[in-house]
Design a protein around this motif. Structure first.
Motif, PDB file in Angstrom:
ATOM      1  N   ASN A 432      -9.146  65.153 -46.694  1.00 42.16           N
ATOM      2  CA  ASN A 432      -8.915  64.706 -45.375  1.00 42.16           C
ATOM      3  C   ASN A 432     -10.221  64.864 -44.543  1.00 42.16           C
ATOM      4  O   ASN A 432     -10.608  64.031 -43.781  1.00 42.16           O
ATOM      5  CB  ASN A 432      -7.646  65.031 -44.784  1.00 42.16           C
ATOM      6  N   ALA A 433     -10.679  66.206 -44.326  1.00 44.54           N
ATOM      7  CA  ALA A 433     -11.513  66.460 -43.463  1.00 44.54           C
ATOM      8  C   ALA A 433     -12.975  65.737 -43.819  1.00 44.54           C
ATOM      9  O   ALA A 433     -13.606  65.277 -43.049  1.00 44.54           O
ATOM     10  CB  ALA A 433     -11.875  67.970 -43.629  1.00 44.54           C
ATOM     11  N   GLU A 434     -13.106  65.648 -45.083  1.00 39.62           N
ATOM     12  CA  GLU A 434     -14.460  65.176 -45.686  1.00 39.62           C
ATOM     13  C   GLU A 434     -14.294  63.522 -45.448  1.00 39.62           C
ATOM     14  O   GLU A 434     -15.396  63.076 -45.208  1.00 39.62           O
ATOM     15  CB  GLU A 434     -14.428  65.252 -47.350  1.00 39.62           C
ATOM     16  N   GLN A 435     -13.257  62.901 -45.632  1.00 37.68           N
ATOM     17  CA  GLN A 435     -13.145  61.567 -45.387  1.00 37.68           C
ATOM     18  C   GLN A 435     -13.447  61.325 -43.805  1.00 37.68           C
ATOM     19  O   GLN A 435     -14.122  60.200 -43.315  1.00 37.68           O
ATOM     20  CB  GLN A 435     -11.494  60.992 -45.558  1.00 37.68           C
ATOM     21  N   GLU A 436     -12.785  62.138 -43.042  1.00 40.48           N
ATOM     22  CA  GLU A 436     -13.019  61.926 -41.560  1.00 40.48           C
ATOM     23  C   GLU A 436     -14.310  61.984 -41.182  1.00 40.48           C
ATOM     24  O   GLU A 436     -14.903  61.309 -40.201  1.00 40.48           O
ATOM     25  CB  GLU A 436     -12.012  63.001 -40.704  1.00 40.48           C
ATOM     26  N   ARG A 463     -11.353  73.900 -40.778  1.00 39.09           N
ATOM     27  CA  ARG A 463     -11.650  73.206 -39.507  1.00 39.09           C
ATOM     28  C   ARG A 463     -12.697  72.273 -39.872  1.00 39.09           C
ATOM     29  O   ARG A 463     -13.846  72.839 -40.441  1.00 39.09           O
ATOM     30  CB  ARG A 463     -12.144  74.399 -38.496  1.00 39.09           C
ATOM     31  N   ASP A 464     -12.617  71.204 -39.191  1.00 35.04           N
ATOM     32  CA  ASP A 464     -13.693  70.147 -39.182  1.00 35.04           C
ATOM     33  C   ASP A 464     -14.311  69.739 -37.664  1.00 35.04           C
ATOM     34  O   ASP A 464     -13.520  70.091 -36.865  1.00 35.04           O
ATOM     35  CB  ASP A 464     -13.535  68.978 -40.117  1.00 35.04           C
ATOM     36  N   THR A 465     -15.508  69.069 -37.784  1.00 33.41           N
ATOM     37  CA  THR A 465     -16.002  68.751 -36.461  1.00 33.41           C
ATOM     38  C   THR A 465     -15.841  67.329 -36.184  1.00 33.41           C
ATOM     39  O   THR A 465     -16.715  66.730 -35.546  1.00 33.41           O
ATOM     40  CB  THR A 465     -17.537  69.230 -36.480  1.00 33.41           C
ATOM     41  N   GLY A 468     -10.738  64.672 -34.879  1.00 32.59           N
ATOM     42  CA  GLY A 468      -9.541  65.370 -34.455  1.00 32.59           C
ATOM     43  C   GLY A 468      -8.448  64.516 -34.614  1.00 32.59           C
ATOM     44  O   GLY A 468      -8.543  63.443 -35.113  1.00 32.59           O
ATOM     45  N   ILE A 469      -7.197  65.039 -34.633  1.00 29.64           N
ATOM     46  CA  ILE A 469      -6.084  64.214 -35.075  1.00 29.64           C
ATOM     47  C   ILE A 469      -5.326  63.546 -33.719  1.00 29.64           C
ATOM     48  O   ILE A 469      -5.429  64.086 -32.550  1.00 29.64           O
ATOM     49  CB  ILE A 469      -4.843  65.313 -35.648  1.00 29.64           C
ATOM     50  N   ALA A 470      -5.205  62.259 -33.884  1.00 23.92           N
ATOM     51  CA  ALA A 470      -4.679  61.358 -32.814  1.00 23.92           C
ATOM     52  C   ALA A 470      -3.270  62.011 -32.200  1.00 23.92           C
ATOM     53  O   ALA A 470      -2.396  62.451 -33.272  1.00 23.92           O
ATOM     54  CB  ALA A 470      -4.466  60.147 -33.319  1.00 23.92           C
ATOM     55  N   GLY A 492      -1.036  58.337 -47.945  1.00 24.82           N
ATOM     56  CA  GLY A 492       0.093  59.224 -46.875  1.00 24.82           C
ATOM     57  C   GLY A 492       0.674  60.416 -47.430  1.00 24.82           C
ATOM     58  O   GLY A 492       1.768  60.747 -46.901  1.00 24.82           O
ATOM     59  N   LEU A 493       0.215  60.644 -48.821  1.00 30.58           N
ATOM     60  CA  LEU A 493       1.140  61.519 -49.559  1.00 30.58           C
ATOM     61  C   LEU A 493       0.359  63.039 -49.488  1.00 30.58           C
ATOM     62  O   LEU A 493       0.926  64.165 -49.881  1.00 30.58           O
ATOM     63  CB  LEU A 493       1.202  61.304 -50.951  1.00 30.58           C
ATOM     64  N   GLY A 494      -0.976  63.121 -49.210  1.00 29.91           N
ATOM     65  CA  GLY A 494      -1.879  64.300 -49.389  1.00 29.91           C
ATOM     66  C   GLY A 494      -1.283  65.436 -48.564  1.00 29.91           C
ATOM     67  O   GLY A 494      -0.828  66.503 -49.223  1.00 29.91           O
ATOM     68  N   LEU A 495      -1.009  65.313 -47.431  1.00 28.65           N
ATOM     69  CA  LEU A 495      -0.446  66.454 -46.677  1.00 28.65           C
ATOM     70  C   LEU A 495       0.881  66.764 -46.721  1.00 28.65           C
ATOM     71  O   LEU A 495       1.517  67.839 -46.687  1.00 28.65           O
ATOM     72  CB  LEU A 495      -0.637  66.084 -44.854  1.00 28.65           C
ATOM     73  N   ALA A 496       1.829  65.692 -46.943  1.00 29.13           N
ATOM     74  CA  ALA A 496       3.338  66.134 -47.567  1.00 29.13           C
ATOM     75  C   ALA A 496       3.335  66.818 -48.806  1.00 29.13           C
ATOM     76  O   ALA A 496       4.134  67.845 -48.911  1.00 29.13           O
ATOM     77  CB  ALA A 496       4.069  64.566 -47.578  1.00 29.13           C
ATOM     78  N   ILE A 497       2.243  66.464 -49.496  1.00 32.40           N
ATOM     79  CA  ILE A 497       2.301  67.401 -50.853  1.00 32.40           C
ATOM     80  C   ILE A 497       1.933  68.822 -50.597  1.00 32.40           C
ATOM     81  O   ILE A 497       2.206  69.942 -50.787  1.00 32.40           O
ATOM     82  CB  ILE A 497       1.161  66.891 -52.175  1.00 32.40           C
TER      83      ILE A 497
END
Ligand code: ADP
Length: 544
Positions: A432-436, A463-465, A468-470, A492-497
């Motif tokens: 996720n951090a990488e994608q953002e 932590r990423d730079t 941020g999360i909406a 939408g499954l990554g963080l749920a997992i």
């Protein structure tokens, strides 16, 4: 004859003068400090002189214990102050308490020339005690005037003692009432007709950090915050009070410091008409917080029930898909091993294999999410998991212009975990951090491990730079299928997992934004209580 009449009149006068003095002395001593024993002590002292007695004692009736208590005596005697005697004793002075007036008797000392004069003290329908004048010369005792004067003294002293006792009772009740009022946990103000403060309890004065006397006369509304003050001033409230109806509100009040249930109850005057109101504020801050926590817990429970139901459904579907997918993979693999395949077909076959493999991994993820793939937990080094996971993404990050910064605490204890599952949990957060960051045009991912105070968990923080999360996404982040990404990019499954895996490890996963920007994900995992096992060959199946 005439001379003796004169002498008698003179003696009577002296006696009357003496009893007046006695009463005066008693009143002064007793009323200055509202202290009955002190008054009686003065009385005893002076009574010996007035009545020519060797000793004077005052006994008071303790109605509760049915005893007479010696509260004062002149001079030293073998009977100490505080001595108690049952009131039903047939002996003096108990017997004398029931007499209907002053009486003379034989002295206890047995000296023929000395007698004893007893004076009962009687209040309104109750016996108050008895005064005893010992060692009075018989010549005096036989004097009717002396007995009559003692009787009169007894009556007047009884009235004074009774008044004093009544006053003491009143003051005691008042003190008790004031004490009760002050020790109430609720904030209380008694108000006059215009809702101006007449009296406040200490709890309210303490809350306002003002002495109570600074509050008297001020409008009640002045002591409250804006919303409460508006309510107190409202016409609705005034008409409720006029109709002798109590009114209540639950409000936050910053001036009083908390959330309160406030009530105003009309106070009727002697003529029955409203003469003011009693304001009571009960602090419900803790209660309100507990209720909010309970509601949040309920919400979380509902959420996990939903997740569990969804999990069952997904596990069923995933199992069904897994079999045909494994068959496709197996057959494509067989085909690929055939030697003579035209290059165009081989490329197509590789594509089929890659996509089928991807589908199989998605199905595998679904199984993890559905809880069908929990493994036994062993003591493992979390730093090793972090290092391995980062190694998987190192090349991709470099290509996307993302720096990875590691801060690993090397002295940490092992956690109770499953290496592969934790790797996956961390992987999802990293991806996720990488994608953002890739969409943001690069940046930095900081991964740290440490043991927070308390020492019972090991913490991994990512932590990423990035952006941020909406705010709107924050509360829904761990919901399955919640994604803000375009179709095809996010499931939408990554963080749920990740959430499910961390929960299975009895750990916690939290997400937030860093004050300097970017998202921060924190995973706390309990320290293992087990000693690490010797490495040996194991047949336990683990996911790959
Ligand atoms: P997906 O990545 O497939 O959308 P996830 O469950 O992994 O599903 O993430 C859910 C959502 O959480 C993402 O769509 C994104 O909105 C948000 N999110 C996750 N990680 C980050 C991050 N590092 N920075 C900002 N938002 C994030």
């Amino acid at each position: 004859m005439e001379g003796s009449e004169q002498a008698r009149a003179h003696r009577r006068l002296r006696l009357q003068e003496g009893t007046r003095r006695l009463l005066h002395g008693f009143s002064r001593a007793a009323s200055s400090a509202l202290n009955l024993p002190a008054g009686l002590a003065v009385w005893c002292h002076e009574a010996t002189d007035v009545f020519g007695a060797g000793r004077a004692s005052a006994w008071l009736h303790d109605r509760r214990s049915q005893e007479l208590v010696l509260v004062a005596t002149s001079g030293t005697t073998d009977v100490a102050e505080g001595t108690r005697l049952r009131t039903d004793s047939p002996q003096l002075p108990a017997a004398a308490m029931h007499h209907d007036g002053a009486r003379v008797g034989r002295g206890a000392s047995g000296q023929g020339s000395l007698g004893v004069l007893t004076v009962p003290l009687r209040g309104h329908r109750r016996a108050l005690g008895v005064l005893v004048l010992d060692e009075v010369p018989t010549s005096l005792i036989e004097d009717d005037d002396l007995v009559a004067e003692a009787d009169e003294l007894g009556r007047q002293l009884s009235a004074a003692i009774e008044n004093l006792l009544l006053l003491e009772d009143v003051l005691k009740s008042r003190r008790e009432l004031a004490h009760t009022f002050d020790s109430l946990e609720d904030l209380v103000a008694v108000c006059g007709p215009g809702l101006q403060v007449v009296h406040v309890n200490r709890t309210l004065a303490d809350r306002l950090t003002l002495p109570a006397d600074r509050l008297f006369g001020r409008p009640l509304a002045d002591l409250l915050d804006r919303e409460a003050a508006a309510w107190v001033r409202s016409e609705d409230l005034a008409s409720a009070l006029r109709a002798a109806t109590p009114a209540a509100r639950e409000l936050d009040d910053a001036t009083l410091g908390g959330r309160f249930t406030m009530t105003l109850t009309p106070l009727p005057g002697p003529d029955g008409r409203p003469a003011g109101a009693v304001f009571v504020a009960r602090d419900v801050t803790n209660q309100a917080r507990l209720e909010a926590e309970r509601a949040a817990l309920q919400e979380r429970l509902t959420q996990s029930e939903k997740l569990a139901a969804l999990g069952q459904f997904i596990a069923g579907v995933a199992h069904e898909l897994n079999n045909p997918l494994q068959a496709v993979l197996g057959h494509v693999e067989l085909l690929r091993r055939q030697g003579r395949i035209p290059p165009g077909i081989r490329r197509e076959l590789s594509l089929v294999f890659r996509e089928a493999d991807r589908a199989a991994r998605i199905v595998d993820n679904l199984l993890v999410f559905a809880g069908g793939r929990t493994a036994t937990l062993r003591p493992i080094a979390l730093n090793a998991v972090v290092t391995q996971t980062l190694a998987l993404r190192a090349a991709a990050c470099r290509a996307a212009g993302i720096d990875i910064v590691r801060r690993l605490d090397e002295s940490q204890p092992r956690v109770a975990g499953n290496r592969l599952l934790l790797q996956q949990a961390l992987f999802n957060v990293l991806i996720n951090a990488e994608q953002e960051l890739a969409a943001w045009g690069g940046g930095r991912i900081e991964v740290s491990t440490r043991v927070p105070a308390g020492g019972d968990v090991v913490r991994v923080q990512v932590r990423d730079t990035g952006p941020g999360i909406a705010a709107a996404a924050l509360p829904r982040l761990f919901e399955p299928f919640f994604t803000t990404k375009d179709v095809g990019r996010g499931t939408g499954l990554g963080l749920a997992i990740t959430y499910g895996i961390v929960k299975d490890h009895r750990g916690t996963l939290t997400a937030g934004n860093h004050p300097d920007g970017g998202a921060v994900f924190t995973i706390d995992l309990p320290v293992s209580r087990e000693r690490p096992r010797e490495r040996k060959k194991t047949t336990t199946r683990q996911r790959d």
